[in-house]
Design an enzyme around this catalytic site. Structure first.
Site, PDB file in Angstrom:
ATOM      1  N   PRO A  72       4.862  10.355  49.839  1.00 27.93           N
ATOM      2  CA  PRO A  72       3.915  10.231  48.353  1.00 27.93           C
ATOM      3  C   PRO A  72       4.890  10.217  46.985  1.00 27.93           C
ATOM      4  O   PRO A  72       6.398  10.951  46.740  1.00 27.93           O
ATOM      5  CB  PRO A  72       3.616  12.181  48.684  1.00 27.93           C
ATOM      6  CG  PRO A  72       3.968  12.373  50.182  1.00 27.93           C
ATOM      7  CD  PRO A  72       5.634  10.849  50.452  1.00 27.93           C
TER       8      PRO A  72
ATOM      9  N   ASP B 115     -15.802  22.392  43.086  1.00 28.86           N
ATOM     10  CA  ASP B 115     -16.062  22.982  44.613  1.00 28.86           C
ATOM     11  C   ASP B 115     -16.946  22.158  45.647  1.00 28.86           C
ATOM     12  O   ASP B 115     -16.127  22.046  46.326  1.00 28.86           O
ATOM     13  CB  ASP B 115     -16.796  24.719  44.932  1.00 28.86           C
ATOM     14  CG  ASP B 115     -15.945  25.323  43.993  1.00 28.86           C
ATOM     15  OD1 ASP B 115     -14.633  25.314  43.807  1.00 28.86           O
ATOM     16  OD2 ASP B 115     -16.218  26.505  43.505  1.00 28.86           O
TER      17      ASP B 115
ATOM     18  N   GLU C 165     -16.175  34.301  42.150  1.00 26.24           N
ATOM     19  CA  GLU C 165     -15.093  34.095  42.614  1.00 26.24           C
ATOM     20  C   GLU C 165     -14.386  35.605  43.973  1.00 26.24           C
ATOM     21  O   GLU C 165     -14.498  34.866  44.830  1.00 26.24           O
ATOM     22  CB  GLU C 165     -13.785  33.979  41.764  1.00 26.24           C
ATOM     23  CG  GLU C 165     -14.243  33.470  40.522  1.00 26.24           C
ATOM     24  CD  GLU C 165     -13.290  32.244  41.068  1.00 26.24           C
ATOM     25  OE1 GLU C 165     -13.183  31.492  42.041  1.00 26.24           O
ATOM     26  OE2 GLU C 165     -13.386  30.468  40.455  1.00 26.24           O
TER      27      GLU C 165
HETATM   28  P1  ADP Z   1       9.242   8.876  43.541  1.00 30.91           P
HETATM   29  O1  ADP Z   1       9.990   7.460  43.106  1.00 30.91           O
HETATM   30  O2  ADP Z   1       8.982   9.085  44.582  1.00 30.91           O
HETATM   31  O3  ADP Z   1       8.124   9.101  42.607  1.00 30.91           O
HETATM   32  P2  ADP Z   1      11.171  10.452  41.454  1.00 30.91           P
HETATM   33  O4  ADP Z   1      12.727   9.612  42.281  1.00 30.91           O
HETATM   34  O5  ADP Z   1      10.865   9.679  40.275  1.00 30.91           O
HETATM   35  O6  ADP Z   1       9.781  10.525  42.415  1.00 30.91           O
HETATM   36  O7  ADP Z   1      11.476  11.956  41.595  1.00 30.91           O
HETATM   37  C1  ADP Z   1      10.810  12.651  39.858  1.00 30.91           C
HETATM   38  C2  ADP Z   1      11.725  13.488  40.096  1.00 30.91           C
HETATM   39  O8  ADP Z   1      11.764  14.209  40.760  1.00 30.91           O
HETATM   40  C3  ADP Z   1      13.337  13.352  39.908  1.00 30.91           C
HETATM   41  O9  ADP Z   1      13.775  12.693  38.043  1.00 30.91           O
HETATM   42  C4  ADP Z   1      13.879  14.327  40.468  1.00 30.91           C
HETATM   43  O10 ADP Z   1      13.839  15.207  39.204  1.00 30.91           O
HETATM   44  C5  ADP Z   1      12.596  15.496  41.333  1.00 30.91           C
HETATM   45  N1  ADP Z   1      13.313  14.893  42.904  1.00 30.91           N
HETATM   46  C6  ADP Z   1      12.529  14.525  43.823  1.00 30.91           C
HETATM   47  N2  ADP Z   1      12.898  14.538  44.479  1.00 30.91           N
HETATM   48  C7  ADP Z   1      14.492  15.299  44.524  1.00 30.91           C
HETATM   49  C8  ADP Z   1      15.148  15.993  45.452  1.00 30.91           C
HETATM   50  N3  ADP Z   1      15.064  16.034  46.492  1.00 30.91           N
HETATM   51  N4  ADP Z   1      16.361  16.633  44.632  1.00 30.91           N
HETATM   52  C9  ADP Z   1      16.068  17.167  43.375  1.00 30.91           C
HETATM   53  N5  ADP Z   1      14.861  16.297  42.311  1.00 30.91           N
HETATM   54  C10 ADP Z   1      14.077  15.834  42.934  1.00 30.91           C
END
Ligand code: ADP
Length: 622
Positions: free
Chosen positions: A212, A511, A434
């Site tokens: 995702p 909703d 709510e």
């Molecule tokens: P994707 O390519 O799967 O959409 P990204 O690699 O662009 O996701 O992730 C976006 C941001 O989310 C990263 O720059 C980082 O800051 C954070 N992030 C996502 N997964 C991790 C993880 N396992 N550890 C640390 N930071 C993460």
């Protein structure tokens, strides 16, 4: 509004295509104006007089100069500095034959122009050409989106990360241990290609990262490059395509050529599904540009020679829609799955993102991790960043628990809109609405517990009732789905019971949409319909380049049965909510009063107020 999960806040997609169209449009208008200007602007507006009149007046001493240029004669009247009249010579009517007295006027053989008018003339001639040139240059530049690549539509717009400061390593990524293990191998291929070649092993060319959005696919790919110490070219599938057919393919060629020059290296293609969807799907006969681009990627990957150590990593969250040709051996034949982080990983990710921030000791990251089931790494990074912003705004020297809680709620359900003025009657309606969600959710046995209820508008909603699962769940059961639907209908049904069926409000529209989505998912994807039990129906909704794809592989009759099933599920949910609320009206009133008094009611208080609320047997499912 009923909420039980975090939404991913990340957006990806075509970036400056609209900017470029705008630039093109403006350029077109300027061009048109220029054409009109040059068509109507006459540089000389001299009055034409017959040659006989000119000679007569010259001989009577009215003119000072005649300037002959071809057959045009420009005439300067005595006492003036520039010509204001003109006449024409013909074979049978020249100055000479018409009897000009040459002693009365100076005759020169070129037009009289002052040096400044020469310059104006030159500018008038080449000005438009220069202007058009500049406009075209700007258009190209904006199409490129990068200043240093003007006039290169077909060049790839890949970003190259090779600097030390851009470097990401596996240690920067929290959790995702299996994915790291799988990718460790790719690092080895890049670092020690000879070791594998010496035993005749073929190094993989493509690895597909499936997961995702926001789960760290891009980050993991960069970490592979960081660990292997090789350059990293990154491009998004949607960037391959611009306005013109063929641009995508030539960008692919250019990208791979650059990569080969920098071998060993990594090419990272984000959102590969934008170009890599099954060919011919949903488009009624294919889409030329996309196919050409996809074909070119395949051709380039097939064309890698042994020793050309370039590995292509591609990310997608829809591996199921990819063209099988992409997944054949020798192409993207390896797959690394990256899921949403579990509680332990969420805590680790939060720690990574708080490592360089002044976090107060009392902040409980484990509790935050527990509350954030369903969030991606990007969501968690977002919470950490928001909490730092909130702390700074509150002039805190450290990030406090309150800052973190506020950030979490802001990311999950949008910021509080305290300034939004609600009338008293709207407030009462919202409180009943709510309280309806909370009461039904509280009473039904398979619903998640209430985390918080508020009638302060948040994001785009009037109020929020928030349910959070006590622990991470791998699966959702049919009864859990049904309780989710019933508590989602709880708001509308409370309005109906209290205000009357004709006084229901638009407050429930979100909703109802959510309920319809859940019910449809149950019937189509989960085989949880009544008639359509244990059957799933293939359908495909999504973006393909710049268009939306809607494809379904079932008949109109089945579609009708699906619609009926969805309707039944929602009617059943509304009936259950009605039974629960009617049987517990006293508690609905109590919670409504508390909400009006306090605006926000936390989990413990909800449990306290609703103690004694009972589930009527007619609301049971079994
Ligand atoms: P994707 O390519 O799967 O959409 P990204 O690699 O662009 O996701 O992730 C976006 C941001 O989310 C990263 O720059 C980082 O800051 C954070 N992030 C996502 N997964 C991790 C993880 N396992 N550890 C640390 N930071 C993460």
């Amino acid at each position: 509004m009923d909420r039980n999960r975090l939404n991913s806040n990340r957006q990806k997609g075509p970036n400056n295509r609209y900017g470029m169209r705008n630039a093109g449009f403006i350029a077109l208008i300027i061009l048109l104006l220029l054409v009109l200007y040059s068509a109507f602007h006459q540089p000389s507006n001299l009055k034409t007089i017959p040659i006989t009149t000119a000679i007569k007046n010259a001989n009577s001493g009215e003119y000072s100069k005649f300037a002959v240029n071809g057959n045009e004669v420009q005439i300067t009247v005595k006492g003036q500095s520039k010509p204001t009249l003109k006449t024409y010579e013909e074979p049978n009517a020249t100055l000479k034959t018409e009897g000009l007295n040459y002693s009365k006027v100076t005759v020169s053989s070129s037009p009289q122009t002052s040096s400044s008018s020469t310059w104006i003339g030159i500018l008038e001639t080449i000005g438009p050409v220069i202007a058009i040139g500049v406009i075209l240059y700007i258009m190209m530049k904006s199409a490129q989106g990068q200043g240093n690549q003007a006039l290169s539509f077909g060049k790839s717009r890949a970003r190259l990360y090779g600097n030390e400061k851009d470097k990401v390593n596996f240690k920067d990524i929290a959790g995702s241990e299996e994915a790291k293990q799988d990718l460790e191998e790719v690092v080895e291929f890049l670092k020690f290609p000879k070791k594998f070649a010496s035993v005749g092993a073929r190094i993989p060319k493509g690895v597909l990262l499936v997961g995702p959005p926001g789960t760290g696919k891009t980050m993991l790919s960069r970490a592979v490059a960081g660990e292997a110490n090789v350059p990293f070219f990154s491009i998004s599938g949607s960037e391959f395509v611009e306005m013109f057919v063929g641009v995508g393919a030539s960008r692919v060629r250019d990208l791979f050529a650059k990569a080969k020059k920098n071998s060993p290296c990594i090419i990272f293609i984000d959102e590969i599904d934008a170009v890599g969807r099954r060919r011919g799907s949903g488009m009624g006969g294919g889409h030329d540009e996309r196919e050409q681009t996809l074909n070119q990627i395949l051709v380039e990957m097939d064309g890698f020679e042994q020793g050309q150590n370039v590995i292509v990593l591609a990310a997608t969250n829809r591996a199921d829609v990819l063209d099988p040709a992409l997944l054949r051996p020798g192409r993207f034949d390896r797959r690394v799955n990256i899921g949403l982080p579990d509680r332990k990983d969420r805590e680790a990710i939060l720690k990574v993102h708080y490592a360089k921030k002044p976090l107060a000791k009392a902040v409980d990251l484990d509790a935050l991790a527990a509350k954030t089931a369903g969030s991606s790494g990007a969501d968690l990074a977002n919470i950490a960043n928001e909490s730092a912003i909130i702390a700074a705004r509150n002039s805190h020297s450290q990030i406090t628990q309150e800052d973190v809680t506020e950030a979490f709620e802001k990311v999950a359900i949008g910021p509080e809109r305290k300034s939004k003025v609600m009338t008293d009657s709207d407030k009462i309606t919202t409180a009943y609405h709510e309280a309806g969600h909370a009461l039904v959710g509280h009473v039904l046995p398979d619903s998640d517990p209430v985390h918080k209820v508020t009638i302060i508008p948040r994001g785009g909603t009037g109020g929020v009732t928030w349910f959070i699962p006590p622990e991470d769940r791998l699966f959702i059961s049919l009864v859990q789905f049904k309780d989710m639907l019933a508590r989602g209908m709880g708001g509308r049904i409370a309005e109906e019971i209290i205000l009357g069926p004709d006084k229901i409000t638009t407050g429930a529209s979100n909703d109802l949409q959510n309920a319809a989505e859940i019910a449809r998912d149950m019937v189509i994807n989960q085989g949880m319909g009544k008639k359509l039990r244990d059957q799933v129906f293939k359908h495909d909704d999504g973006m393909m380049l710049d268009r939306l794809v809607h494809e379904r592989e079932y008949s109109d009759e089945t579609a009708k049965v699906i619609d009926d099933e969805v309707e039944n599920l929602i009617t059943e949910a509304a009936n259950r909510a009605r039974t629960v609320i009617k049987a517990n009206l006293k508690y609905l009133e109590k919670l409504k009063d508390l909400l009006l008094e306090k605006e926000t009611v936390e989990a413990a208080e909800v449990t306290e107020v609703l103690k004694g609320a009972k589930m009527p047997s007619s609301a049971a499912l079994y």
